[in-house]
Design a protein around this motif. Structure first.
Motif, PDB file in Angstrom:
ATOM      1  N   THR A  70      58.045   9.705   1.245  1.00 60.48           N
ATOM      2  CA  THR A  70      59.146   9.459   2.187  1.00 60.48           C
ATOM      3  C   THR A  70      60.309   8.735   1.516  1.00 60.48           C
ATOM      4  O   THR A  70      61.468   9.101   1.699  1.00 60.48           O
ATOM      5  CB  THR A  70      58.637   8.641   3.383  1.00 60.48           C
ATOM      6  N   PRO A 102      62.782  14.770   6.507  1.00 59.12           N
ATOM      7  CA  PRO A 102      61.382  14.804   6.940  1.00 59.12           C
ATOM      8  C   PRO A 102      60.521  15.539   5.922  1.00 59.12           C
ATOM      9  O   PRO A 102      61.019  16.315   5.101  1.00 59.12           O
ATOM     10  CB  PRO A 102      61.435  15.547   8.277  1.00 59.12           C
ATOM     11  N   LEU A 103      59.226  15.291   6.008  1.00 60.73           N
ATOM     12  CA  LEU A 103      58.300  15.955   5.105  1.00 60.73           C
ATOM     13  C   LEU A 103      58.036  17.397   5.518  1.00 60.73           C
ATOM     14  O   LEU A 103      57.436  18.153   4.749  1.00 60.73           O
ATOM     15  CB  LEU A 103      56.977  15.186   5.058  1.00 60.73           C
ATOM     16  N   ASP A 104      58.471  17.770   6.725  1.00 61.46           N
ATOM     17  CA  ASP A 104      58.316  19.145   7.186  1.00 61.46           C
ATOM     18  C   ASP A 104      59.213  20.055   6.356  1.00 61.46           C
ATOM     19  O   ASP A 104      60.439  19.967   6.403  1.00 61.46           O
ATOM     20  CB  ASP A 104      58.696  19.247   8.668  1.00 61.46           C
ATOM     21  N   ARG A 105      58.604  20.943   5.590  1.00 60.05           N
ATOM     22  CA  ARG A 105      59.375  21.799   4.685  1.00 60.05           C
ATOM     23  C   ARG A 105      60.165  22.869   5.431  1.00 60.05           C
ATOM     24  O   ARG A 105      61.010  23.543   4.843  1.00 60.05           O
ATOM     25  CB  ARG A 105      58.434  22.451   3.663  1.00 60.05           C
ATOM     26  N   ASP A 106      59.901  23.052   6.734  1.00 60.98           N
ATOM     27  CA  ASP A 106      60.662  24.029   7.498  1.00 60.98           C
ATOM     28  C   ASP A 106      62.031  23.508   7.892  1.00 60.98           C
ATOM     29  O   ASP A 106      62.875  24.268   8.371  1.00 60.98           O
ATOM     30  CB  ASP A 106      59.886  24.434   8.761  1.00 60.98           C
ATOM     31  N   ALA A 107      62.267  22.213   7.732  1.00 61.37           N
ATOM     32  CA  ALA A 107      63.556  21.635   8.112  1.00 61.37           C
ATOM     33  C   ALA A 107      64.060  20.724   7.006  1.00 61.37           C
ATOM     34  O   ALA A 107      64.167  19.511   7.171  1.00 61.37           O
ATOM     35  CB  ALA A 107      63.424  20.859   9.427  1.00 61.37           C
ATOM     36  N   HIS A 112      66.054  12.281   9.608  1.00 61.56           N
ATOM     37  CA  HIS A 112      65.109  11.447  10.338  1.00 61.56           C
ATOM     38  C   HIS A 112      65.332   9.991   9.970  1.00 61.56           C
ATOM     39  O   HIS A 112      65.784   9.667   8.879  1.00 61.56           O
ATOM     40  CB  HIS A 112      63.663  11.833  10.003  1.00 61.56           C
ATOM     41  N   ASP A 128      58.764   7.161  12.878  1.00 57.37           N
ATOM     42  CA  ASP A 128      59.580   8.302  12.495  1.00 57.37           C
ATOM     43  C   ASP A 128      60.280   8.837  13.735  1.00 57.37           C
ATOM     44  O   ASP A 128      59.652   9.042  14.775  1.00 57.37           O
ATOM     45  CB  ASP A 128      58.686   9.380  11.869  1.00 57.37           C
ATOM     46  N   THR A 149      52.818   6.722  12.677  1.00 57.59           N
ATOM     47  CA  THR A 149      51.727   7.107  11.784  1.00 57.59           C
ATOM     48  C   THR A 149      51.026   5.850  11.300  1.00 57.59           C
ATOM     49  O   THR A 149      51.645   4.985  10.669  1.00 57.59           O
ATOM     50  CB  THR A 149      52.247   7.909  10.578  1.00 57.59           C
TER      51      THR A 149
END
Length: 230
Positions: A70, A102-107, A112, A128, A149
């Motif tokens: 992060t 974000p850690l979401d690779r789709d975005a 964040h 988050d 988390t």
């Protein structure tokens, strides 16, 4: 040839066990069974202890990996007043808040806001929230909703330090506060302490913050809007 009856005395080679011999044998068998059960009990306790220690080590490793991932994804925000990318980080000795991808690779272009802190009940939490709009004049933020988390429980202390040039200038040094600098520190040290007797060990975590440019947010004289990225 003589025939023996059931009342005849047995010959020396045919004599069975006496009552004392049977009792002694039963006692020895019981002692062996008790020793075997005791050994199995201690083996089971050792296995549970090792499993618990392994679980605690896994928790620490996962927490450090998440924090490192992060903090190496800090995202500059273009301030329309300065027309320059600025890294907004509010760091103190016991908590830090920052903006990152974000850690979401789709975005990959989303924005964040994160906050790391130790709660009053001893939990180490990484909060988050997805961001859509930042009001530059009022410094108001539209938050999509905070998620938490759990990184570790039963934490007695969280200590954060920042290595960089002091506000007054000079050579880089370790500091207990990093606020409103516009740039991230060169290093961030994260230290976590557990209560005495806890098998978990937190190696001092040193992270070199990295930044990813946000090219999709739109800016105006009063606001930064990243709504199209979420």
């Amino acid at each position: 040839m003589t025939r023996r009856t059931a009342f005849d005395a047995p010959s020396p080679g045919e004599r069975g066990f006496t009552l004392i011999e049977v009792l002694v044998g039963l006692a020895l068998t019981g002692m062996a069974a008790a020793m075997l059960l005791s050994g199995l009990h201690f083996a089971g306790m050792a296995a549970l202890r090792l499993r618990g220690e392994s679980g605690g080590a896994d928790q620490v490793v996962s927490a450090q990996r998440l924090l490192r991932a992060t903090l190496t994804r800090l995202k500059p925000i273009t301030d329309p007043r300065a027309m320059a990318p600025t890294v907004r980080m509010e760091g103190e000795g016991t908590r830090v808040r920052f903006f990152a991808a974000p850690l979401d690779r789709d975005a990959p272009d989303a924005l964040h806001q994160y906050q790391l802190e130790r709660t009053s009940d001893g939990r180490l939490i990484l909060f988050d929230a997805g961001m859509r709009r930042i009001d530059v004049r009022r410094e108001g933020m539209r938050v999509e909703g905070w998620s938490a988390t759990l990184l570790a429980d039963r934490v007695t202390r969280l200590s954060l330090r920042y290595f960089g040039v002091p506000p007054t200038g000079g050579a880089p040094a370790w500091q207990d506060r990093w606020w409103g600098r516009g740039q991230p520190p060169q290093l961030i040290a994260v230290r976590v302490d557990f209560p005495p007797g806890d098998a978990r060990i937190w190696p001092d975590l040193l992270v070199r913050p990295g930044t990813t440019m946000n090219t999709s947010c739109t800016t105006s004289d009063s606001a930064i809007d990243c709504g199209s990225n979420l």
